[in-house]
Write an enzyme that holds these catalytic residues in place. Sequence first.
Site, short mmCIF file in Angstrom:
data_model
loop_
_atom_site.label_atom_id
_atom_site.label_comp_id
_atom_site.label_asym_id
_atom_site.label_seq_id
_atom_site.Cartn_x
_atom_site.Cartn_y
_atom_site.Cartn_z
N HIS A 195 0.92 -1.39 0.33
CA HIS A 195 -0.07 -0.04 0.14
C HIS A 195 0.80 1.08 0.29
O HIS A 195 0.01 2.16 -0.53
CB HIS A 195 -1.22 -0.31 1.41
CG HIS A 195 -0.34 -0.08 2.06
ND1 HIS A 195 -0.25 -0.48 3.71
CD2 HIS A 195 -0.02 1.74 3.30
CE1 HIS A 195 0.67 0.19 4.51
NE2 HIS A 195 0.43 1.10 4.17
N ASP B 158 0.23 -7.92 1.08
CA ASP B 158 0.46 -6.52 1.78
C ASP B 158 2.03 -6.32 1.21
O ASP B 158 2.63 -5.53 2.26
CB ASP B 158 -0.24 -5.96 2.30
CG ASP B 158 0.05 -4.14 2.58
OD1 ASP B 158 0.04 -3.09 1.51
OD2 ASP B 158 0.34 -3.37 3.63
N GLY C 269 3.43 6.96 8.35
CA GLY C 269 4.89 6.78 7.61
C GLY C 269 5.84 5.81 8.29
O GLY C 269 7.35 5.29 7.51
N ASN C 270 5.31 4.72 9.46
CA ASN C 270 7.04 3.90 10.09
C ASN C 270 6.32 2.49 8.48
O ASN C 270 6.98 1.20 9.03
CB ASN C 270 5.91 2.80 11.26
CG ASN C 270 6.55 4.07 12.44
OD1 ASN C 270 6.09 4.74 12.98
ND2 ASN C 270 7.99 4.08 11.95
N SER C 271 4.93 2.89 7.64
CA SER C 271 4.61 1.51 7.58
C SER C 271 5.52 1.17 5.95
O SER C 271 6.26 1.94 5.64
CB SER C 271 3.56 1.56 6.23
OG SER C 271 2.16 1.86 7.36
N GLY D 290 -10.87 -22.89 -6.11
CA GLY D 290 -12.54 -22.64 -6.07
C GLY D 290 -13.20 -23.01 -5.27
O GLY D 290 -14.25 -22.84 -5.84
#
Length: 391
Positions: free
Chosen positions: A127, A157, A234-236, A292
């Site tokens: 992200h 992510d 901002g730490n991400s 599926g």
Amino acid sequence: MRRLWLIFAQTVTAGLAILFVVSTLKPEWLGKPIHNGTSIVALKESSTGGEPLIGTGSYRDAARKALPSIVHIFTSQKIRMPRHPLIDDPIFRHFFGERPEADGQTKSGLGSGVIVSPSGYILTNFHVVDGADQIEVAMIDGRNLNARLVGGDPESDLAVLQIAPEHSPEPKFPAITLGQMDTVGVGDVVLAIGNPFGVGQTVTMGIVSALGRSHLGINTFENFIQTDAAINPGNSGGALIDSQGNLIGINSAIYSRSGGSLGIGFAIPISTAKNVMEQIIQTGTVTRGWIGVEVQQITQELAESFGLPSIEGALIAGVQRGSPADAGGIKPGDILLVVDGKSVKDPQAMLDLIAAQKPGNLVPFKLRRQKTLFDTSIRIGIRPQLKRERE
């Protein structure tokens, strides 16, 4: 007798006074520990000849080891404005002239990343770089370098960047040391490093609050390390390191009602991040197993209505026509209990177990249909890539 008692009392008083002065001004004479800020120095004999032994109150060595590998990530994305529906109409052009199409606005973002290879590969959150037209990383030595997106995996992510080769014909970047998840336990001291709110490189301290956190609704595949080390916007994509300076997680999300840290942060464990990173570097994408089916959580009410002995397992709510599950004879209403010898506790566990299977392999499954248990084998397919709409 009274005179002897007076002399004894005076002697004791003088001794206590001397002891107080010595313990205050020269505690080392008594073998007491000296508190010098963040560490404790105890004068005990060591194998090196009586040097003071430093305690573990400071984690400066761990931070110093990891800091050069942490980068700040700055992204920019051009927001494309919709084309005016009358731009090609002659009457519109007659009255308003030849109007150039707007270039749109530029959207900027920031985050953090971790250099994991001397050749300049960087691990971060998907992200942080999703949709970016330009990516720049800032090193601790002050250099700002361009980077390219090698590949991303929105379901975990995670994303992998690489610093552009023109910055260094013979790349040699400070790579962090990867830790081992099997040595990580609840209560271990950890440090979170990143660029919160863009203020600059910041180190915060906490402990491992929990392991294996899932069912949070953050990612498709969840197996988070929970920590109370302060993690803020901002730490991400930044690093969660152990007390030795080894990378054990990629900081990803926080639980917050205000946007700031409340002491509940989540990091993707290095075991997951390493697997995703290696696949992206080798192939540019992440391949997972798939059969599926649509599944549903078994509640206590459902268990009672179906006459089930427990709520463990995953209820098959739907089967995609022509899918591996369809070919293997699975039907809606079946309950999946075991995948490749491993018990299925709930739908999330089923998803993880199937995703971990290698596509093309024939894998045994155990299911319940009404009150009958049965076995089947399914040839695992490739999980379709999650499509992300770009703004």
